[in-house]
Design a protein around this motif. Structure first.
Motif, PDB file in Angstrom:
ATOM      1  N   VAL A 493       0.814  -1.219   0.000  1.00  0.00           N
ATOM      2  CA  VAL A 493       0.000   0.000   0.000  1.00  0.00           C
ATOM      3  C   VAL A 493       0.849   1.272   0.000  1.00  0.00           C
ATOM      4  N   ALA A 511       1.696   6.949   0.323  1.00  0.00           N
ATOM      5  CA  ALA A 511       0.573   6.047   0.077  1.00  0.00           C
ATOM      6  C   ALA A 511       0.372   5.839  -1.425  1.00  0.00           C
ATOM      7  N   ARG A 512       0.204   4.578  -1.827  1.00  0.00           N
ATOM      8  CA  ARG A 512      -0.088   4.297  -3.241  1.00  0.00           C
ATOM      9  C   ARG A 512      -1.463   4.838  -3.624  1.00  0.00           C
ATOM     10  N   LYS A 513      -2.394   4.800  -2.679  1.00  0.00           N
ATOM     11  CA  LYS A 513      -3.721   5.377  -2.872  1.00  0.00           C
ATOM     12  C   LYS A 513      -3.968   6.339  -1.717  1.00  0.00           C
ATOM     13  N   GLN A 515      -6.493   7.121  -0.101  1.00  0.00           N
ATOM     14  CA  GLN A 515      -7.391   6.599   0.928  1.00  0.00           C
ATOM     15  C   GLN A 515      -6.666   5.701   1.936  1.00  0.00           C
ATOM     16  N   ALA A 516      -5.476   5.215   1.553  1.00  0.00           N
ATOM     17  CA  ALA A 516      -4.725   4.339   2.451  1.00  0.00           C
ATOM     18  C   ALA A 516      -3.920   5.107   3.486  1.00  0.00           C
ATOM     19  N   TRP A 519      -4.686   4.782   7.321  1.00  0.00           N
ATOM     20  CA  TRP A 519      -4.353   3.457   7.844  1.00  0.00           C
ATOM     21  C   TRP A 519      -2.838   3.304   8.007  1.00  0.00           C
ATOM     22  N   ASP A 554       0.554  12.896   0.045  1.00  0.00           N
ATOM     23  CA  ASP A 554      -0.091  11.723   0.662  1.00  0.00           C
ATOM     24  C   ASP A 554       0.967  10.876   1.372  1.00  0.00           C
ATOM     25  N   VAL A 592      -5.291  -3.089   6.599  1.00  0.00           N
ATOM     26  CA  VAL A 592      -5.944  -2.068   5.785  1.00  0.00           C
ATOM     27  C   VAL A 592      -7.193  -2.671   5.149  1.00  0.00           C
ATOM     28  N   LEU A 596      -8.031  -1.403  -0.703  1.00  0.00           N
ATOM     29  CA  LEU A 596      -6.897  -0.490  -0.880  1.00  0.00           C
ATOM     30  C   LEU A 596      -5.612  -1.198  -1.272  1.00  0.00           C
ATOM     31  N   ARG A 598      -3.028  -3.035  -3.572  1.00  0.00           N
ATOM     32  CA  ARG A 598      -2.767  -2.946  -5.013  1.00  0.00           C
ATOM     33  C   ARG A 598      -2.997  -4.296  -5.695  1.00  0.00           C
TER      34      ARG A 598
END
Length: 598
Positions: A493, A511-513, A515-516, A519, A554, A592, A596, A598
């Motif tokens: 993540v 964070a790769r996303k 939203q992660a 977490w 992020d 997580v 989320l 990958r």
């Protein structure tokens, strides 16, 4: 915005590849910068100058980069800005001039910057304690170098005087790029946001291919390491810039690559303190604007501190490291016992000679994940190389070490294969001691042919005050109720990059996303980091982990204090530059939401 200045990062350290300058010149850059001066490098160059007054500069630059590219530089008009002058910029200039004249290019306009050398001015700083550890000032007779970190102003002035090449001694790495932008865009002395952006541009390219795919977490996505492209920034007058690389080269430039490099060797991202500006990277924004093209905006600048950091390097005794290969079942157990036996024997021999024991020592089993501490997995390996390292005040204390290190080959563990690589040798322990001095107390002298100018940078009327920083609002704590959670390694993540700063290291986690991020942040609390890296704080007097938020990227940045056993040339550890710490953290399991991953 209509005008673009293309600057290539051609060197990250004394010993980097010689292919980058040629590649970047052919790629059509206006300037190449070359950074040679790690803090530990200064002590090595200072030692050289002590033995020969005509040395003390980066000979890699003069004998390879300069000599090999004279014709291309003349044909293209590409300019060079580099700190290859080390502790002897004038000698570097003299060698360059001799090489150019011998090759038939006598008319290069080479400027060199002096003024950073503080060896003759130790009285002005000797009343200070170390700015990070508060240790007392080192013994005068042990000091090798003392240099103030200059900024971009002298470089900008040298270019304005008409230089094709600017050679500096100790300056801030990113100042090589900032000085170019100051000159090219005519920025004023308080254009702090622009200074911060240009300093960030310099930070991205000062480590060479690290800014274009080198050391990237997702290394399998990076093509053609053999022909890896070196980074280019396309700088604009408003401070924005695009990171790219030469056409037809390997490597990779995407948002994650650039974000990793932005966080490399950063402590407090809102107080990245430079001679010309205090940078705030928390609101930096990255935009993919084409293949291998990332636009960077949002770096905030504030007035600088009004002081220069002065780096003092000094000799503090000696050290020796030996490596021994061992093969077979229980290899790690046998290697540990064998190294302990050799160390105990040597300490006994020192007692017999009325010498004190080694003041510190370290055993590490390469192949058995010693550097992972309690997080090690591969401890049941059947082949290891053990490293036995020790320090002592007296060089003669290593006579038993050098003789006894090889003796287990026929007298201790079965499977001992003999010394591995080069035989052990005794080397000095160099330590770094940092203090500060008022900016206007260190004038810089710029010499270009018959022109000699002195530049004194004033202390701003209003200086940086860390108490005025407004910290970003952290993301809300994640709520697990009703969420399908899975446990995965952090790398699933996040991306990560780590680096050293003296006896501390940082790990930037992106964070790769988006939203992660909550977490990730919740899992990487300072308390959790002290536990995960407990083995790194062995011997540390004030262990601590500081966590900073970078919402624009992020990301979070983790700063581990008193955690490298002295760092650089004064550490006995396998990874004194903290290159692998992010890799170790990315193995940490966290929980997580399944969506989320990958």
């Amino acid at each position: 915005m209509s005008r673009t200045v293309r600057i290539g990062g051609a060197c990250a350290f004394f010993g980097d590849s010689s292919v980058a300058p040629t590649q970047l010149i052919a790629g059509g850059v206006d300037y190449i910068i070359l950074d040679y001066l790690a803090e530990a490098t200064m002590s090595a160059l200072g030692s050289l100058k002590r033995h020969r007054p005509d040395l003390g500069y980066a000979s890699d630059f003069t004998e390879w980069v300069w000599k090999d590219n004279l014709a291309a530089l003349k044909a293209t008009g590409t300019k060079i800005v580099t700190n290859a002058g080390g502790v002897n910029p004038q000698a570097c200039f003299a060698r360059m001039q001799a090489i150019a004249e011998e090759a038939g290019y006598p008319d290069f306009r080479i400027a060199y910057v002096e003024g950073d050398d503080m060896l003759d001015r130790l009285d002005e700083i000797a009343d200070q304690t170390e700015m990070f550890t508060h240790a007392p000032f080192p013994p005068r007779d042990k000091i090798i170098t003392a240099n103030a970190y200059l900024g971009g102003g002298p470089i900008a002035r040298a270019l304005a005087m008409g230089a094709d090449v600017v050679i500096t001694g100790r300056c801030v790495d990113s100042a090589l790029t900032l000085g170019i932008c100051m000159y090219e865009f005519g920025w004023g002395p308080t254009d702090y946001d622009k200074f911060s952006q240009a300093s960030l541009a310099g930070h991205v390219i000062e480590c060479g291919a690290q800014g274009s795919g080198g050391l990237f977490t997702d290394w399998e996505d990076v093509p053609d390491w053999e022909n890896i492209g070196y980074p280019i920034v396309e700088a604009h007058a408003d401070g924005s810039f695009v990171v790219t690389k030469p056409e037809g080269t390997g490597g990779l430039v995407n948002k994650a690559v650039v974000a990793e490099q932005i966080l490399y060797e950063v402590g407090d991202p809102q107080a990245y303190l430079l001679p010309d500006v205090a940078c705030d990277f928390t609101q930096v924004h990255l935009e993919q604007v084409g293949e291998n093209r990332v636009r960077v905006t949002g770096s905030i600048g504030r007035a600088p501190t009004g002081k220069y950091k002065v780096c003092v390097t000094w000799a503090d005794g000696f050290r020796c490291m030996g490596f021994m290969a061992l093969v077979g079942r229980d290899a790690a157990k046998k290697a540990q016992r064998q190294a302990e036996a050799v160390l105990a024997r040597c300490n006994r021999m020192l007692r017999d000679r009325n010498m004190g024991p080694y003041r510190t020592s370290r055993i590490e089993l390469i192949g058995a994940e010693s550097s992972y501490g309690a997080n090690a997995r591969n401890t049941d390996t059947r082949e290891v190389v053990y490293k036995l390292a020790a320090e002592h005040d007296d060089e003669d204390a290593f006579k038993p070490f050098l003789r006894e290190f090889d003796s287990p080959t026929t007298s201790m563990s079965v499977g001992t294969a003999g010394w591995f690589g080069a035989r052990a040798q005794v080397t000095p322990v160099f330590r770094v001691f940092s203090v500060a001095i008022a900016r206007d107390a260190v004038p810089a002298t710029i010499t270009l042919g018959d022109k000699i100018e002195t530049l004194t940078e004033p202390v701003p009327a209003k200086v940086f005050n860390p108490a005025e920083i407004e910290r970003p609002t952290p993301p809300a704590e994640p709520v697990a109720d009703g969420v399908d959670l899975v446990e995965v390694p952090l790398v699933d993540v996040a991306w990560g990059r780590s680096g050293d700063k003296g006896d501390a290291f940082n790990i930037g986690i992106i964070a790769r996303k988006p939203q992660a991020l909550p977490w990730i942040r919740a899992a990487l609390s300072p308390e959790a980091m002290l536990k995960w890296f407990a083995h790194e704080f062995e011997g540390g007097a004030n262990p601590a982990v500081l966590r900073y938020d970078l919402p624009g990227l992020d990301a979070v940045n983790l700063h581990f204090l008193d955690a490298l056993g002295g760092g650089q040339f004064s550490s006995l550890r396998l990874d004194p530059l903290a290159k692998g710490k992010a890799q170790q953290l990315l193995d940490m399991p966290i929980k997580v939401p399944a969506a989320l991953v990958r």
